[in-house]
Motif scaffolding. Sequence first.
Motif, PDB file in Angstrom:
ATOM      1  N   THR A 151     -31.531  11.412  15.436  1.00  9.24           N
ATOM      2  CA  THR A 151     -31.793  12.853  15.360  1.00  9.24           C
ATOM      3  C   THR A 151     -33.259  13.052  14.997  1.00  9.24           C
ATOM      4  OG1 THR A 151     -29.547  13.257  14.584  1.00  9.24           O
ATOM      5  CG2 THR A 151     -31.142  15.019  14.251  1.00  9.24           C
ATOM      6  N   PRO A 152     -33.995  13.827  15.771  1.00 15.40           N
ATOM      7  CA  PRO A 152     -35.400  14.084  15.411  1.00 15.40           C
ATOM      8  C   PRO A 152     -35.494  14.675  14.001  1.00 15.40           C
ATOM      9  CG  PRO A 152     -34.934  14.892  17.623  1.00 15.40           C
ATOM     10  CD  PRO A 152     -33.614  14.510  17.013  1.00 15.40           C
ATOM     11  N   THR A 153     -36.443  14.186  13.246  1.00 15.97           N
ATOM     12  CA  THR A 153     -36.615  14.629  11.863  1.00 15.97           C
ATOM     13  C   THR A 153     -36.785  16.137  11.771  1.00 15.97           C
ATOM     14  OG1 THR A 153     -37.581  12.493  11.309  1.00 15.97           O
ATOM     15  CG2 THR A 153     -38.007  14.300   9.787  1.00 15.97           C
ATOM     16  N   ALA A 154     -37.534  16.720  12.693  1.00 16.93           N
ATOM     17  CA  ALA A 154     -37.746  18.174  12.669  1.00 16.93           C
ATOM     18  C   ALA A 154     -36.428  18.929  12.814  1.00 16.93           C
ATOM     19  CB  ALA A 154     -38.717  18.583  13.767  1.00 16.93           C
ATOM     20  N   VAL A 155     -35.525  18.406  13.615  1.00 19.68           N
ATOM     21  CA  VAL A 155     -34.212  19.039  13.794  1.00 19.68           C
ATOM     22  C   VAL A 155     -33.421  18.951  12.497  1.00 19.68           C
ATOM     23  CG1 VAL A 155     -31.990  18.868  15.009  1.00 19.68           C
ATOM     24  CG2 VAL A 155     -34.143  18.654  16.282  1.00 19.68           C
ATOM     25  N   ARG A 203     -29.947  16.068  -0.997  1.00 19.15           N
ATOM     26  CA  ARG A 203     -29.360  14.731  -0.866  1.00 19.15           C
ATOM     27  C   ARG A 203     -28.918  14.455   0.569  1.00 19.15           C
ATOM     28  NH1 ARG A 203     -26.020  15.232  -6.540  1.00 19.15           N
ATOM     29  NH2 ARG A 203     -27.596  14.203  -7.862  1.00 19.15           N
ATOM     30  N   ALA A 204     -28.238  15.416   1.165  1.00 22.40           N
ATOM     31  CA  ALA A 204     -27.774  15.233   2.540  1.00 22.40           C
ATOM     32  C   ALA A 204     -28.971  15.127   3.484  1.00 22.40           C
ATOM     33  CB  ALA A 204     -26.860  16.389   2.951  1.00 22.40           C
ATOM     34  N   GLY A 205     -29.970  15.959   3.292  1.00 26.75           N
ATOM     35  CA  GLY A 205     -31.146  15.936   4.157  1.00 26.75           C
ATOM     36  C   GLY A 205     -31.908  14.623   4.072  1.00 26.75           C
ATOM     37  N   VAL A 206     -32.145  14.140   2.855  1.00 20.58           N
ATOM     38  CA  VAL A 206     -32.854  12.861   2.696  1.00 20.58           C
ATOM     39  C   VAL A 206     -32.033  11.730   3.285  1.00 20.58           C
ATOM     40  CG1 VAL A 206     -33.651  11.154   1.000  1.00 20.58           C
ATOM     41  CG2 VAL A 206     -34.295  13.560   0.751  1.00 20.58           C
ATOM     42  N   TYR A 207     -30.723  11.738   3.038  1.00 23.49           N
ATOM     43  CA  TYR A 207     -29.882  10.699   3.635  1.00 23.49           C
ATOM     44  C   TYR A 207     -30.076  10.668   5.152  1.00 23.49           C
ATOM     45  CZ  TYR A 207     -26.113   8.433   5.948  1.00 23.49           C
ATOM     46  OH  TYR A 207     -25.426   7.629   6.830  1.00 23.49           O
ATOM     47  N   GLU A 208     -30.000  11.841   5.779  1.00 23.71           N
ATOM     48  CA  GLU A 208     -30.109  11.896   7.238  1.00 23.71           C
ATOM     49  C   GLU A 208     -31.481  11.500   7.743  1.00 23.71           C
ATOM     50  OE1 GLU A 208     -28.337  14.320  10.356  1.00 23.71           O
ATOM     51  OE2 GLU A 208     -27.724  15.594   8.679  1.00 23.71           O
ATOM     52  N   ILE A 209     -32.530  11.934   7.084  1.00 27.59           N
ATOM     53  CA  ILE A 209     -33.886  11.579   7.515  1.00 27.59           C
ATOM     54  C   ILE A 209     -34.047  10.056   7.534  1.00 27.59           C
ATOM     55  CG2 ILE A 209     -36.317  11.627   6.812  1.00 27.59           C
ATOM     56  CD1 ILE A 209     -35.762  14.563   5.869  1.00 27.59           C
ATOM     57  N   VAL A 210     -33.490   9.400   6.531  1.00 33.26           N
ATOM     58  CA  VAL A 210     -33.627   7.951   6.419  1.00 33.26           C
ATOM     59  C   VAL A 210     -32.655   7.207   7.332  1.00 33.26           C
ATOM     60  CG1 VAL A 210     -33.382   5.991   4.827  1.00 33.26           C
ATOM     61  CG2 VAL A 210     -34.514   8.081   4.065  1.00 33.26           C
ATOM     62  N   SER A 224     -25.188  21.665  23.652  1.00 37.02           N
ATOM     63  CA  SER A 224     -25.018  22.779  22.736  1.00 37.02           C
ATOM     64  C   SER A 224     -23.805  22.569  21.835  1.00 37.02           C
ATOM     65  CB  SER A 224     -24.887  24.083  23.513  1.00 37.02           C
ATOM     66  OG  SER A 224     -24.656  25.150  22.631  1.00 37.02           O
ATOM     67  N   GLU A 225     -22.697  22.148  22.427  1.00 37.14           N
ATOM     68  CA  GLU A 225     -21.490  21.886  21.634  1.00 37.14           C
ATOM     69  C   GLU A 225     -21.728  20.743  20.664  1.00 37.14           C
ATOM     70  OE1 GLU A 225     -18.251  21.292  24.358  1.00 37.14           O
ATOM     71  OE2 GLU A 225     -18.545  23.253  25.268  1.00 37.14           O
ATOM     72  N   TRP A 226     -22.442  19.696  21.135  1.00 44.32           N
ATOM     73  CA  TRP A 226     -22.753  18.559  20.273  1.00 44.32           C
ATOM     74  C   TRP A 226     -23.600  19.016  19.096  1.00 44.32           C
ATOM     75  CZ3 TRP A 226     -27.593  16.175  19.375  1.00 44.32           C
ATOM     76  CH2 TRP A 226     -27.535  14.937  18.722  1.00 44.32           C
ATOM     77  N   SER A 227     -24.632  19.807  19.378  1.00 44.41           N
ATOM     78  CA  SER A 227     -25.516  20.292  18.321  1.00 44.41           C
ATOM     79  C   SER A 227     -24.772  21.189  17.347  1.00 44.41           C
ATOM     80  CB  SER A 227     -26.693  21.058  18.927  1.00 44.41           C
ATOM     81  OG  SER A 227     -27.468  20.211  19.727  1.00 44.41           O
ATOM     82  N   GLU A 228     -23.913  22.054  17.874  1.00 41.41           N
ATOM     83  CA  GLU A 228     -23.133  22.937  17.016  1.00 41.41           C
ATOM     84  C   GLU A 228     -22.196  22.127  16.122  1.00 41.41           C
ATOM     85  OE1 GLU A 228     -19.850  26.370  17.671  1.00 41.41           O
ATOM     86  OE2 GLU A 228     -21.683  26.538  18.870  1.00 41.41           O
ATOM     87  N   ALA A 229     -21.560  21.116  16.685  1.00 39.20           N
ATOM     88  CA  ALA A 229     -20.650  20.269  15.912  1.00 39.20           C
ATOM     89  C   ALA A 229     -21.408  19.520  14.819  1.00 39.20           C
ATOM     90  CB  ALA A 229     -19.927  19.285  16.835  1.00 39.20           C
ATOM     91  N   ARG A 230     -22.621  19.091  15.118  1.00 40.60           N
ATOM     92  CA  ARG A 230     -23.436  18.397  14.117  1.00 40.60           C
ATOM     93  C   ARG A 230     -23.891  19.370  13.029  1.00 40.60           C
ATOM     94  NH1 ARG A 230     -24.912  13.253  15.257  1.00 40.60           N
ATOM     95  NH2 ARG A 230     -26.940  13.389  14.224  1.00 40.60           N
TER      96      ARG A 230
END
Length: 166
Positions: free
Chosen positions: A116-120, A104-111, A8-14
Motif C-alpha cells: 500500500t503506498p504510504t501516502a494512501v 499504532r495502526a498507522g505506524v504498523y501499516e507504514i512499516v 474501488s471495492e478493494w479500497s473501500e474494504a481496506r
Amino acid sequence: MAARSQTSEWSEARGEARMAAVQALYQMDISGAGVESVILEFMTHRFGATAEGFVLGEPDRDLFARILRGVVSGQKRIDRMIESLLSTNWTLSRLDSTARAILRAGVYEIVNEPSTPTAVTIDQYVEIAKAFFEGDEPGFVNGVLDAAARSLKHLPVGAPDPLADG
C-alpha cells in the motif's frame, strides 16, 4: 470498467478494515480484552451488522486481523517509534486512546504493508481521525505518520528494522 469497480471495492474494504481496526484497538486499550477475542467479536457480531439503520461495510477481514495482531505483537516497538516522534515532554500515555489506536495502526501499516503506498495509508488514517475529532488531532496524526514514513524512507537498504527489539 470492471477493474475500476473491483479496485474501488478493494479500497473501500481496506478502509473499512482500518476503521474497524482502530475501533478494536481502542476497545482493547480501554477494556484490556485480548486480541483474539476482539477479532472474533468483530468477525462474528460487527461485520455486516446494522447500526442505526445502516448496514456497516464489509471490511478486508485479513487486513483487519493483520493490523490487530501486528500492533499487539509489535506494540512496544511501535510505541517507542511513536514516542520518538512526539514533542519533548509528550508521551503516548498522554494522548487520547483513539489517537493512540490510530497512530499504532498507522505506524504498523507504514512499516509492514509495503504493497500500500504510504501516502494512501497516511491519508486513510487522517480521514479516520477526522471521523473522531474536530480539532487539531487529524493534523497531529498526519504529522506523526508522515514523520514516521520519512524516518523509514531514509534508511539505507539492508539497515536494521527500526522497530526491532534492542
